[in-house]
Design an enzyme around this catalytic site. Structure first.
Site, PDB file in Angstrom:
ATOM      1  N   SER A 247       0.839  -1.198   0.000  1.00  0.00           N
ATOM      2  CA  SER A 247       0.000   0.000   0.000  1.00  0.00           C
ATOM      3  C   SER A 247       0.872   1.245   0.000  1.00  0.00           C
ATOM      4  CB  SER A 247      -0.907   0.010   1.234  1.00  0.00           C
ATOM      5  OG  SER A 247      -1.470   1.284   1.455  1.00  0.00           O
ATOM      6  N   LYS A 248       0.484   2.242  -0.791  1.00  0.00           N
ATOM      7  CA  LYS A 248       1.224   3.497  -0.830  1.00  0.00           C
ATOM      8  C   LYS A 248       1.199   4.193   0.526  1.00  0.00           C
ATOM      9  CE  LYS A 248       0.363   4.389  -5.741  1.00  0.00           C
ATOM     10  NZ  LYS A 248      -0.263   5.300  -6.720  1.00  0.00           N
ATOM     11  N   ARG A 249       0.109   4.018   1.285  1.00  0.00           N
ATOM     12  CA  ARG A 249      -0.014   4.680   2.583  1.00  0.00           C
ATOM     13  C   ARG A 249       0.846   4.010   3.652  1.00  0.00           C
ATOM     14  NH1 ARG A 249      -5.266   4.183   0.886  1.00  0.00           N
ATOM     15  NH2 ARG A 249      -5.583   2.435   2.318  1.00  0.00           N
ATOM     16  N   ARG A 250       1.103   2.724   3.468  1.00  0.00           N
ATOM     17  CA  ARG A 250       1.717   1.941   4.538  1.00  0.00           C
ATOM     18  C   ARG A 250       3.153   1.504   4.223  1.00  0.00           C
ATOM     19  NH1 ARG A 250      -2.130  -1.766   4.639  1.00  0.00           N
ATOM     20  NH2 ARG A 250      -1.018  -2.963   3.065  1.00  0.00           N
ATOM     21  N   VAL A 253       6.752   1.943  -1.739  1.00  0.00           N
ATOM     22  CA  VAL A 253       6.361   1.218  -2.945  1.00  0.00           C
ATOM     23  C   VAL A 253       6.955   1.784  -4.228  1.00  0.00           C
ATOM     24  CG1 VAL A 253       4.201   0.425  -1.921  1.00  0.00           C
ATOM     25  CG2 VAL A 253       4.224   2.565  -3.200  1.00  0.00           C
TER      26      VAL A 253
END
Length: 466
Positions: A247-250, A253
């Protein structure tokens, strides 16, 4: 597949953000397959999503491909520059009876879905505008711009031998009549991909397995166009260490994230190659070795987990093998970001040569290189432990002898330090640790004689006198 067909692979990202490491792995496998078989690797930018595609994302993709070093033989091609070709092919499908205009409104489509769900069926378009012999079509509304739908076969199955997942078969009754052109005439993703791969003579479509559901629809389009169907290889997803999709938020990436972390591009590619593919127990290898070893048959169909510790270990191995001058070019940027002027100290390449066996990332190397270019203040804990009055007095005597050394080199300093320790009647750490603390501001350094040699006599004596 025609075995004499030239090997041509492609990487076709959408410019809706930064270059994702999952995309880099897809590009890597496609590139390696083409390189191993003497084929061609094509870069195509799928920019038909006008709401999300941006010039900045296109630049990020091109910069990312350059950073990792995956060179392409053709491209970049842009789908938005091929609109006339797509409309030409849509016209061919309409004229050949493989496609038709559908005038359903948004409200009608929503009602169809609701009715199907109420019956416990899969929500789908009911093909009311699909021409059939003897079928009466609804009155053509004057206020609706039609879409163009593809006539999906109603019976039988569509199947392919996936180069990673094996035999896959899907019943045609599970497929809808795919929209291939929107009301404004712009073509849709699945249609554009087929025309592009057909025109570009792509022999192998290597992509993420989130595209498996697109493949049966695309195979039908190839067949309707009389085009040779490429071989498909769907790569498994990359998960994080919790087994979740990246995930881009987590998670980190994008290749930009890894560049900022001080990861070498060859280390990132080495690591990504091992996610879902392997060559025995080999972990550390070059791109040249990877190309020689790579085989789609060795790609696992199961998702792989991203292990940050393994990446850091591989990066450390690649740093050890790298040319110090090349490392210095990258480390210079990290030092500049923190306001360090490398013009006031030793040449950076020899510093990197000294530090490269001790660094997992170039960011760590920059941290360790900083004291070569500006004096750092040791912590109170280091002062209490290593820079007491006796230590300071001993360093004063050390400085007096160092100032008289006829030669200032690592070898001469090593001999001087050894003799000084003997004269003082102490152990080596009682001299080496205070020296590091006073001169470098830290007790964690490479061999102290090598550090002093690089810093130079004048700077060492200045710091010892401070």
């Amino acid at each position: 597949m025609n075995q004499a067909r030239p090997i041509r692979t492609r990487f076709a990202p959408s410019p809706t953000g930064l270059l994702h490491i999952g995309g880099v792995r897809t590009a890597l496998f496609s590139w390696a397959y083409a390189r191993k078989h003497g084929g061609q690797f094509v870069l195509r930018i799928e920019d038909t999503d006008l709401e999300r595609s941006t010039p900045e994302s296109v630049a990020a993709i091109l910069d990312g491909m350059h950073w990792v070093g995956l060179d392409y033989d053709e491209g970049p091609f842009y789908q938005m520059q091929r609109m006339a070709r797509y409309k030409e092919v849509i016209g061919q499908l309409l004229a050949g009876g493989h496609a038709y205009h559908c005038y359903c409104s948004k409200e009608e489509l929503e009602a169809m879905r609701a009715e199907a769900e109420a019956r416990g069926e899969k929500p789908r378009y009911d093909r009311r505008w699909r021409p059939e012999p003897g079928k009466a079509l609804p009155p053509m509304p004057a206020d609706v711009s039609p879409v163009v739908r593809f006539r999906t076969p109603l019976d039988g199955t569509v199947a392919w031998d996936d180069q990673v997942k094996g035999r896959i078969e899907i019943a045609n009754e599970e497929l809808d009549d795919l929209i291939i052109a929107r009301p404004d005439g712009t073509p849709t993703y699945n249609f554009c991909v087929v025309v592009d791969d057909w025109d570009m003579n792509i022999s192998h479509v290597i992509r993420g397995d989130d595209h498996v559901n697109n493949t049966p629809r695309q195979i039908h389009l190839y067949q309707a166009l009389g085009a040779e169907v490429p071989l498909f290889a769907h790569l498994p997803m990359i998960h994080n260490d919790q087994g979740q999709k990246l995930s881009k938020r987590r998670d980190a990436v994008s290749v930009v994230d890894y560049d900022k972390m001080g990861i070498l591009p060859e280390a990132l590619l080495n690591y990504l190659a091992r996610l879902g593919w392997g060559h025995g127990d080999d972990e550390f290898f070059s791109l040249t070795q990877f190309v020689a070893w790579f085989d789609l048959a060795a790609v696992s169909p199961s998702p792989s987990r991203f292990d940050r510790d393994k990446l850091l270990w591989l990066n450390a191995q690649h740093i050890k093998a790298a040319d110090p001058a090349r490392l210095a070019q990258r480390v210079a940027g990290f030092l500049a970001d923190r306001g360090v002027d490398i013009a006031v100290g030793p040449a950076l390449a020899p510093v990197c040569a000294l530090l490269k066996d001790r660094s997992q990332t170039l960011l760590e190397m920059a941290d360790q290189a900083e004291y070569f270019y500006r004096a750092l203040v040791p912590t109170a804990e280091i002062v209490d432990k290593h820079l007491g009055p006796d230590d300071e007095a001993r360093l004063g005597f050390f400085a007096e002898g160092a100032a008289r050394l006829p030669e200032w080199s690592a070898e001469a300093l090593a001999a001087y330090i050894k003799e000084f320790v003997k004269q003082q009647g102490v152990k080596m750490p009682q001299v080496g640790m205070p020296l590091r603390a006073k001169v470098c501001g830290t007790t964690s350094t490479p061999s102290v004689d090598a550090v002093l040699a690089l810093l130079g006599r004048e700077e060492v004596l200045r710091r010892l006198a401070a």
